[in-house]
Design an enzyme around this catalytic site. Structure first.
Site, short mmCIF file in Angstrom:
data_model
loop_
_atom_site.label_atom_id
_atom_site.label_comp_id
_atom_site.label_asym_id
_atom_site.label_seq_id
_atom_site.Cartn_x
_atom_site.Cartn_y
_atom_site.Cartn_z
N SER A 1 -104.78 68.79 10.33
CA SER A 1 -105.97 69.02 10.45
C SER A 1 -106.20 70.50 10.23
O SER A 1 -105.57 71.50 10.02
CB SER A 1 -106.16 69.05 12.17
OG SER A 1 -107.62 69.72 12.40
N GLU B 1 -103.30 76.62 -6.86
CA GLU B 1 -102.35 75.96 -7.67
C GLU B 1 -101.00 75.44 -6.96
O GLU B 1 -100.36 74.57 -7.33
CB GLU B 1 -102.09 77.04 -8.82
CG GLU B 1 -100.97 76.62 -9.71
CD GLU B 1 -100.80 77.52 -11.05
OE1 GLU B 1 -100.79 77.35 -12.14
OE2 GLU B 1 -100.48 78.70 -10.47
N ARG C 1 -104.27 81.16 -7.63
CA ARG C 1 -102.90 80.72 -7.54
C ARG C 1 -102.63 80.05 -6.33
O ARG C 1 -101.58 79.39 -6.14
CB ARG C 1 -102.09 81.97 -7.61
CG ARG C 1 -101.99 82.61 -9.10
CD ARG C 1 -101.17 81.96 -10.06
NE ARG C 1 -101.35 82.42 -11.37
CZ ARG C 1 -101.88 81.89 -12.31
NH1 ARG C 1 -102.42 80.77 -12.15
NH2 ARG C 1 -101.87 82.36 -13.38
#
Length: 162
Positions: free
Chosen positions: A116, A93, A90
């Site tokens: 960075s 995602e 998740r």
């Protein structure tokens, strides 16, 4: 090497578990972020010798051999199957779903560049939402790195005619 890393991580996790402390509690005692504490205990980050005494104070059962191991540069790697873990999936995602929009805002606010992941801080916090339900706050705090125009005159590795 991976078997050795797994053994070390298992030992570090046992020390943490036996302490009864969370990563956030250890972070509070050491002045580190909670995610960095977790990174140290998973051998994804190197322990600074100046921080070792506060980590030892937070985890008194931490043996000297593990403390010394934590101060060595780690092999920063992960199990490719990690993505199958629902929380990790998740998070990935969410980054993939919002990634283009985040990139667009970075470009608008800073210019053509990146955030960075080396000069980087990360933390996870628990807050109450307006509805009173628990919410997860993940903070990525990375240094901005602009892309540079590649002029050959600035390329110091290139031989110069005398």
């Amino acid at each position: 090497m991976e078997d050795n890393k797994t053994t070390i991580i298992n030992r570090l996790e046992a020390v943490k578990r036996n302490s009864g402390k969370s990563c956030s509690q250890i972070a509070e005692q050491t002045g580190l972020t909670n995610v960095y504490v977790a990174q140290l205990l998973r051998r994804q980050a190197q322990l600074n010798p100046d921080t070792a005494p506060s980590l030892r104070a937070a985890l008194p059962e931490l043996p000297e051999d593990l403390l010394q191991e934590m101060m060595r540069p780690p092999m920063r790697s992960y199990d490719p199957n990690l993505i199958q873990e629902p929380c990790v999936y998740r998070l990935n995602e969410a980054v993939m779903h919002f990634g283009e929009s985040i990139k667009e805002i970075i470009n608008e606010e800073f210019g053509d560049g990146i955030m960075s992941a080396i000069d980087f801080y990360c933390s996870v916090d628990k807050v109450k939402g307006v509805d009173g339900k628990d919410r997860v706050v993940v903070t990525f705090d990375g240094k901005y790195l602009p892309y540079t125009e590649q002029k050959s005159e600035h390329m110091v590795s290139r031989p110069r005619p005398h």
